[in-house]
Every structure is written in C-alpha cells, then in structure tokens.
Design an enzyme around this catalytic site. Structure first.
Site, PDB file in Angstrom:
ATOM      1  NE  ARG A 479      -2.380  -1.500   3.546  1.00 45.37           N
ATOM      2  CZ  ARG A 479      -3.155  -1.564   4.629  1.00 45.37           C
ATOM      3  NH1 ARG A 479      -4.450  -1.397   4.493  1.00 45.37           N
ATOM      4  NH2 ARG A 479      -2.654  -1.785   5.823  1.00 45.37           N
ATOM      5  CG  HIS A 482      -2.486   3.210  -2.737  1.00 42.15           C
ATOM      6  ND1 HIS A 482      -3.708   2.847  -2.215  1.00 42.15           N
ATOM      7  CD2 HIS A 482      -1.685   3.449  -1.666  1.00 42.15           C
ATOM      8  CE1 HIS A 482      -3.644   2.861  -0.892  1.00 42.15           C
ATOM      9  NE2 HIS A 482      -2.430   3.218  -0.545  1.00 42.15           N
TER      10      HIS A 482
END
Ligand SMILES: C[S@@+](CC[C@H](N)C(=O)[O-])C[C@H]1O[C@@H](n2cnc3c(N)ncnc32)[C@H](O)[C@@H]1O
Length: 579
Positions: A479, A482
C-alpha cells in the site's frame, strides 16, 4: 355517438371489457406460456422449474364502480358469479400512495370470479382459477373520477398471479432470485395479508414484455407469512426508486459521521454484546455521559444500518458494530475516526481536486497528510492504527513469504510493523528490515516487540525515494505505490530494483482498478487517493508498465482479501521463484 353512453351505465364499458379480457385469458392460458411471454430470456430448464413450483391461478384487474354491490349485480347480469367481497390491503395502499390520499379515505374491495381453466393443466384443478377484481368504490361526488380514468388508462394493477404450490423460505428465495436475476423481472412491491394469511410479491417486466391480455405485472402468491422473502423483496423494490436511492447516496456523509461519532463518544465499548442484556438509550447515555434523546436517535439510525441490533427500544452491538469496539482484533474504530475526521473535512474540497488535479488535503491544510500528521503525533498514531485496521488485506502475505525460503525480508514503508511482525511470526528463521520515516520507528519497535520478533529486526530511518536497504531476498511494498504519482512510483521502484540482488522478489500489495467494470473498493479508494494523497489506484496493466520502466518484470497477480492483490515482480531477465 356510437355505443352505449358510459355515464348512464353503473360500470364503465372499458372496465367491463377489461374483465371480459381477463376471464378469457384465465380460461385459456397455460402457466408455461405466461412464463415464456413475461420472461422471454429464461432458459427452458428455468422455465420448467418455475412451472414445477408455481401455477397460474388468477388474473387481476382494477375497475371502479359506485359500489361493490353494483359491480357484483352487473357481473351477475353477465353470467359471472362474484364471491364475497373482502377488503384489499395492498392495492388500497398502492392507490393511496399513487394519488396522495390516505388509505382510510379509499374503499377498495376484492371480488373473485371463479373461471374454469384449461382442463389439461394438471397442477391446478380447473375450478381453482379466478379473475380477481379490485373494486375502487367511486360513488358520484366522491371526487374519484380522475383516479378512475387514470387507472383505466394505465392498468397499473392488472397482473397475472402464480400460486406457489408448496411455499417455504428456500423456495420463495429461489423463485424470487430466478424471476429477478434470470427473468429480468423488477420488484414492484408486495405485502402480507393477515386476513388471508398470504404473502404477495409483485414484479413488473423489465423488458416491456407482456401477456396476451397486456398485463406486464406478475404476482407471486403464497399461503402463509413469508417475511424473509417479503423483506428482501421490498428492500429491492425500494432500491429501484431513483429518488430514494439518490437520497441515500446524497446522505452518505451522515453515515460516515454517525459511525465516527459513535466511536468518538465510546458507544461501541459501552454497548452490550453477545448474550448481555440489551440496554435502552437512557442507560447508554448514562454510561457515555451523552444526551438521552440524541443517543436514542443515533442508536435508531445505527440500527437501520445494522451496526447495532435493536430489540424494541433496547440495543446491543451487532456483528458489524463489534468491529468498532476498541478491544476488537484489528478494530476499525481508528478508521471510522480518521475517515470521519481529517479525511472527512478534506473530502469537502473534492471539487478542488477534480477541477485542478491537486490534492484537496493539501489545499485545505496547506501540506500533505504525511507532513501534517508527522507534526501531529496524535494524528500520526491514528493513521498507523487505521493502516493496521485493514491489515486483513495483507493477511495471506505472511504465509507466502514464510514458505518462499527467503531469509531476509525488507518491508519498504512498513509503517508500525504490522505486516513485518506477521511475516516474522510466520517464518521463525526469517530476519527483517523495516524502512520508515524516522518518527514512525518508535511505533514499529513497540509493535515488533509486542509480537516477540524485534530481535530479528533492523529498523532503518530513511526515504524510499532516495534509497532502499540492499541484500534482501524479498522486498515488500504494501500500500505504498498508490500514494504516489507515476514519477514518484518510478523513483521508488528503481530504488527497490537497485537494492534487489538478482533472484530477489518484490511483492506489491495494492488494490487494482478492474479492467472489466467489476465492482471493487479500488474505485472509491482511487477518489480517496486523488483527494487526500495525490496518488491513484491503477490497473494491473498500469503497474506492469511502471515495473517494466523500472527494470522489473511482473510475474504473477493473486487476489487478497478486501479487494487487494499481490503482485510479484523480479528483476527483468530473472527466473521466477516458487512463492
Ligand atoms: C499507506 S501507508 C502503508 C503502510 C504499510 N506498508 C501497510 O500496508 O500498512 C504508507 C507508509 O509510507 C510511509 N512513508 C511515506 N513516505 C515515505 C518515504 N519517503 N520514505 C519512507 N516511508 C515513507 C508512511 O510513513 C506510511 O507508513
């Protein structure tokens, strides 16, 4: 004027013609033909299953008459024997809603005219068929002429009814699903008639298909109280109303705030769970130091969202709400607070982001969320706890790394160590390196200590756009990408490629924007990235391109929980490992 003068007759000729048409249809129609006409898209096997469980029993029409007695007398004159009239519940309510009247101000009765069906229908004896006539009593001066004219033209209540021969919850659910999902029928209301002890689900054709008598509505009629099917059906029908649906969508912010408020005020922790006795609003307000009336209203709203379970005016936490308790494993409470707090305010500036392409967060607060949170420890901790709250997304990654034969794992941007702690717990021989911004390392050390793996870890303060620790067998980028635009992603990926020995593997955890229009949380998170972070969600193909430009090759993509994906990459030209 040719023909009889409609005003001189007790029942309008068009209404009588409607009844004649319905009688003829019921006398001759076969269940299979009706099903085929209304749902031309059904496969033969689906049609056969419907015919096995249902039989055409009646056609219904709505007419108006000065009184139900007048109509019955007229029918008798025409050789039709109407049975005893019973009051209608459902159609009376539908008429009231359609014309803005009170149901009590309308009288609608149902009379049934038995009609022998075709003798060759085995499922239903000929005498069981009927025409059901809804009679709107419209005596002169009642002010219902316009209603009668409109109903005559629109035939809103004309329908054919299939009786479910042996109804139970499973059969009702299966029939409903077949009609809606396979037959393209649209839920159109329904109800339970206590007087008849029968449940009726109404549908209209979504394709404009109609029967020989022009009916485009179908009633699924079943003896007994089938509340489960009825509730699902009414909810689906409500969802078809665009105005209602938009009201729900436009007030989505109220849901965000109701959840955040519940957490901020400590409601989930104060509410009973499991077998504990439910409490009322006064008791909960006393426990949380809040206003009794306000607490009761919030609880009622949360109950409508299934977050709490209502038992009359007493409440306890439902399974959904239990995840908001502060002591729940991977409690979602921090997430509710963050999305109802700083990220809520910035979403109010979404139009700036859409107009300019710039982060709304930065526009509102003057700096990026990473910078602002770094200077506000309470927000940074909330952010880290929010990340841990959705750790289910990378749950399977730990076992995959442990099984890979890797010895050194480098978690790039590892936050508070949640993922690395799981990876090292799953692989007792593994050692780990966690790269983070300096101020996050204390939280990471605490989490890794709590997990009992800190002695196998090296914590490195640094900037992953500048350099990444070398020599790992597996690199994790969970993550991270992004959060960044393509240029920054290329810098991060190139730093990873620089650090990776030949044969090392890069594991990327991200949501992927679907390339085929499938629903995915990635679609909403893409807007969140635009608004709050300045990054974006990407398609698999997009990540493939970024990897290729960084000297890496995408080897495989596997799904993870919460719409996540695990993308495995290696240095271009390297052999694929057995992860
Ligand atoms: C969205 S979080 C993801 C955290 C974690 N990998 C996970 O999946 O839960 C992004 C992390 O990147 C870290 N970060 C942001 N900029 C960084 C940088 N330039 N160098 C290193 N870490 C950075 C943040 O502190 C934050 O913990």
């Amino acid at each position: 004027m040719a023909g009889p003068d409609a005003r001189a007759l007790p029942v309008h000729p068009a209404d009588l013609a409607l009844i004649d048409e319905a009688v003829e249809h019921v006398r001759t129609a076969r269940t299979g033909d009706v099903v085929r006409r209304l749902m031309p898209g059904l496969a033969a096997a689906e049609r056969a299953a419907l015919v096995r469980h249902c039989a055409l029993t009646h056609a219904a029409v709505l007419v108006s008459a000065p009184s139900v007695e007048t109509l019955c007398a007229t029918l008798r004159d025409r050789g039709l024997d109407a049975g005893k009239a019973v009051p209608s519940v459902i159609v009376r309510r539908r008429l009231a809603e359609r014309y803005g009247r009170t149901p009590e101000g309308l009288r609608v009765d149902i009379v049934r005219v038995p009609v022998p069906g075709p003798v060759s229908v085995p499922a239903v004896a000929p005498a069981e068929r009927a025409v059901e006539i809804f009679v709107l009593e419209a005596p002169p001066g009642a002010g219902l002429d316009a209603v009668a004219v409109r109903e005559r033209a629109a035939r809103h209540e004309s329908h054919l009814a299939l009786e479910v021969t042996e109804p139970d919850d499973v059969i009702m659910a299966g029939l409903r699903t077949t009609l809606v999902e396979r037959g393209a029928m649209v839920p159109d209301g329904g109800g339970y008639n206590a007087r008849e002890d029968a449940t009726a689900l109404y549908f209209r054709t979504g394709t404009g298909a109609s029967t020989a008598s022009g009916a485009e509505r179908l009633e699924l009629h079943a003896r007994g109280d089938h509340r489960q099917a009825l509730t699902a059906h009414l909810a689906a029908a409500a969802g078809q109303d665009p105005a209602r649906r938009l009201l729900e969508l436009c007030t989505g912010a109220w849901t965000t705030q109701a959840l955040a408020t519940a957490v901020r005020l400590g409601l989930p922790d104060a509410l009973p769970t499991g077998a504990e006795p439910a409490v009322d609003a006064a008791e909960l307000a006393a426990r949380t130091g809040t206003d009794r009336d306000g607490t009761g209203r919030l609880l009622r709203y949360l109950a409508s969202l299934d977050v709490v379970a209502a038992d009359g005016d007493r409440y306890r936490l439902g399974p959904l709400g239990s995840v908001l308790r502060s002591d729940a494993p991977h409690s979602m409470a921090p997430l509710a607070e963050l999305y109802g707090g700083p990220f809520y305010a910035s979403f109010g500036e979404l139009d700036h982001a859409v107009r300019t392409g710039e982060e709304a967060f930065k526009y509102l607060y003057g700096e990026s969320h990473f910078t602002l949170f770094a200077a506000r420890p309470e927000l940074d901790v909330l952010f880290q706890r929010t990340m841990a709250a959705s750790a289910a997304m990378f749950g399977p990654v730990a076992a995959a790394v442990a099984a890979s034969g890797a010895r050194l794992v480098v978690d790039v941007g590892g936050c508070d160590g949640e993922l690395l702690a799981r990876v090292l717990a799953a692989g007792p021989d593994l050692r780990g390196v966690l790269l983070e911004r300096e101020h996050v390392l204390d939280s990471a050390r605490a989490r890794l200590t709590e997990a009992g793996v800190v002695d196998r870890c090296t914590l490195v303060a640094g900037d992953f756009t500048e350099s990444v620790p070398p020599g790992g067998d597996v690199y994790l980028l969970s993550r991270i990408l992004h959060d960044w635009d393509d240029d920054a992603c290329l810098r991060i990926l190139r730093r990873c490629a620089d650090a990776m020995p030949q044969g090392a593997e890069l594991l990327i955890v991200e949501r992927l924007l679907p390339q085929d229009g499938r629903p995915s949380l990635a679609t909403a998170w893409d807007l969140h990235m635009l608004c709050n972070v300045g990054g974006r969600e990407r398609t698999e193909e997009h990540y493939g391109r970024l990897l290729a430009e960084s000297g890496l090759g995408l080897c495989s993509v596997a799904p993870l929980p919460l719409d996540g994906f695990l993308l495995r990459a290696r240095k271009a030209g390297g052999a694929s490992a057995a992860l």
